[in-house]
Design a protein around this motif. Structure first.
Motif, PDB file in Angstrom:
ATOM      1  N   THR A 197      14.622 -23.138  24.584  1.00  0.00           N
ATOM      2  CA  THR A 197      15.213 -21.806  24.553  1.00  0.00           C
ATOM      3  C   THR A 197      16.704 -21.903  24.838  1.00  0.00           C
ATOM      4  N   ILE A 198      17.442 -20.930  24.352  1.00  0.00           N
ATOM      5  CA  ILE A 198      18.876 -20.878  24.660  1.00  0.00           C
ATOM      6  C   ILE A 198      19.143 -19.968  25.851  1.00  0.00           C
ATOM      7  N   ILE A 199      18.092 -19.338  26.363  1.00  0.00           N
ATOM      8  CA  ILE A 199      18.254 -18.425  27.500  1.00  0.00           C
ATOM      9  C   ILE A 199      18.428 -19.254  28.775  1.00  0.00           C
ATOM     10  N   PRO A 200      19.550 -19.078  29.475  1.00  0.00           N
ATOM     11  CA  PRO A 200      19.763 -19.846  30.709  1.00  0.00           C
ATOM     12  C   PRO A 200      18.896 -19.322  31.847  1.00  0.00           C
ATOM     13  N   MET A 201      18.818 -20.094  32.899  1.00  0.00           N
ATOM     14  CA  MET A 201      18.074 -19.655  34.077  1.00  0.00           C
ATOM     15  C   MET A 201      18.745 -18.404  34.630  1.00  0.00           C
ATOM     16  N   PRO A 202      17.949 -17.408  34.994  1.00  0.00           N
ATOM     17  CA  PRO A 202      18.535 -16.161  35.475  1.00  0.00           C
ATOM     18  C   PRO A 202      19.072 -16.282  36.897  1.00  0.00           C
ATOM     19  N   GLU A 203      20.017 -15.416  37.181  1.00  0.00           N
ATOM     20  CA  GLU A 203      20.539 -15.280  38.535  1.00  0.00           C
ATOM     21  C   GLU A 203      20.235 -13.867  39.002  1.00  0.00           C
ATOM     22  N   TYR A 204      20.101 -13.707  40.299  1.00  0.00           N
ATOM     23  CA  TYR A 204      19.837 -12.393  40.889  1.00  0.00           C
ATOM     24  C   TYR A 204      20.976 -12.102  41.855  1.00  0.00           C
ATOM     25  N   PRO A 205      22.071 -11.511  41.350  1.00  0.00           N
ATOM     26  CA  PRO A 205      23.278 -11.371  42.165  1.00  0.00           C
ATOM     27  C   PRO A 205      23.171 -10.357  43.300  1.00  0.00           C
ATOM     28  N   TYR A 206      22.281  -9.382  43.172  1.00  0.00           N
ATOM     29  CA  TYR A 206      22.188  -8.339  44.198  1.00  0.00           C
ATOM     30  C   TYR A 206      20.790  -8.349  44.806  1.00  0.00           C
ATOM     31  N   SER A 211      19.959  -3.911  42.904  1.00  0.00           N
ATOM     32  CA  SER A 211      19.067  -5.045  43.146  1.00  0.00           C
ATOM     33  C   SER A 211      18.165  -5.404  41.966  1.00  0.00           C
ATOM     34  N   GLY A 212      18.028  -4.549  40.978  1.00  0.00           N
ATOM     35  CA  GLY A 212      17.196  -4.863  39.813  1.00  0.00           C
ATOM     36  C   GLY A 212      17.929  -5.613  38.719  1.00  0.00           C
ATOM     37  N   GLU A 242      20.662  -7.647  32.646  1.00  0.00           N
ATOM     38  CA  GLU A 242      19.499  -6.830  32.288  1.00  0.00           C
ATOM     39  C   GLU A 242      19.027  -6.121  33.547  1.00  0.00           C
ATOM     40  N   ASP A 243      18.630  -4.873  33.398  1.00  0.00           N
ATOM     41  CA  ASP A 243      18.099  -4.107  34.520  1.00  0.00           C
ATOM     42  C   ASP A 243      16.576  -4.221  34.491  1.00  0.00           C
ATOM     43  N   ALA A 244      16.033  -4.997  35.396  1.00  0.00           N
ATOM     44  CA  ALA A 244      14.584  -5.235  35.419  1.00  0.00           C
ATOM     45  C   ALA A 244      13.800  -3.982  35.772  1.00  0.00           C
ATOM     46  N   PHE A 245      14.373  -3.095  36.547  1.00  0.00           N
ATOM     47  CA  PHE A 245      13.664  -1.883  36.943  1.00  0.00           C
ATOM     48  C   PHE A 245      13.597  -0.870  35.809  1.00  0.00           C
ATOM     49  N   ALA A 246      14.571  -0.875  34.919  1.00  0.00           N
ATOM     50  CA  ALA A 246      14.590   0.073  33.808  1.00  0.00           C
ATOM     51  C   ALA A 246      13.703  -0.394  32.657  1.00  0.00           C
ATOM     52  N   GLU A 247      13.144  -1.553  32.781  1.00  0.00           N
ATOM     53  CA  GLU A 247      12.412  -2.168  31.683  1.00  0.00           C
ATOM     54  C   GLU A 247      11.103  -1.467  31.341  1.00  0.00           C
ATOM     55  N   ASP A 248      10.392  -0.933  32.307  1.00  0.00           N
ATOM     56  CA  ASP A 248       9.041  -0.440  32.053  1.00  0.00           C
ATOM     57  C   ASP A 248       8.918   1.041  32.393  1.00  0.00           C
TER      58      ASP A 248
END
Length: 137
Positions: free
Chosen positions: A41-50, A57-58, A74-80
């Motif tokens: 994959t070309i997607i790098p390992m994610p970081e969680y800055p907050y 925090s999402g 990407e906002d993980a909380f807005a995803e679903d």
């Protein structure tokens, strides 16, 4: 086969020790790891800055692999936000299928969105260079 037949069958089988059960599970897990080669994959390992309880925090950040300072957030909380629709008369198999298809579809959309952002970034900022690949998690 009746319940009594099943009870007789199970009573005739020797019980496995917890260690034997664990060894079987571990052997199956190792075989599964070796059976499928890891995807590139070309997607790098994610970081969680907050971190929580920060208001952002999402946010999940995917930085450029060439460390140029760019990152896709990407906002993980807005995803679903879409509700899961289950028919009233759904069987257990239907429910299982519905609950398993949804995360697969969401993951495909998310990966596509991230890959598109990374490819666009490389086209604009790093022309002529392909995004580096890594083994998927």
């Amino acid at each position: 086969m009746t319940t009594d037949d099943l009870d007789d069958f199970l009573a005739a089988r020797p019980l496995k020790s917890p260690r034997e059960v664990y060894d079987e599970i571990e052997a199956a897990r190792r075989a599964a790891e070796l059976a499928l080669p890891p995807e590139a994959t070309i997607i790098p390992m994610p970081e969680y800055p907050y971190l929580w309880p920060h208001p952002l925090s999402g946010i999940v950040r995917f930085p450029c692999a060439l460390v140029c300072g760019w990152a896709h957030d990407e906002d993980a909380f807005a995803e679903d936000r879409e509700p899961i629709v289950v028919p009233v008369g759904a069987s257990a198999q239907d429910l299982n299928r519905i609950l398993n298809e949804r995360p697969r579809q969401r993951a495909a959309v998310l990966c596509g969105r991230i890959e598109t952002a990374i490819r666009s970034h490389f086209t604009e900022v790093h022309p002529g260079q392909e995004p580096p690949e890594r083994r998927a998690w």
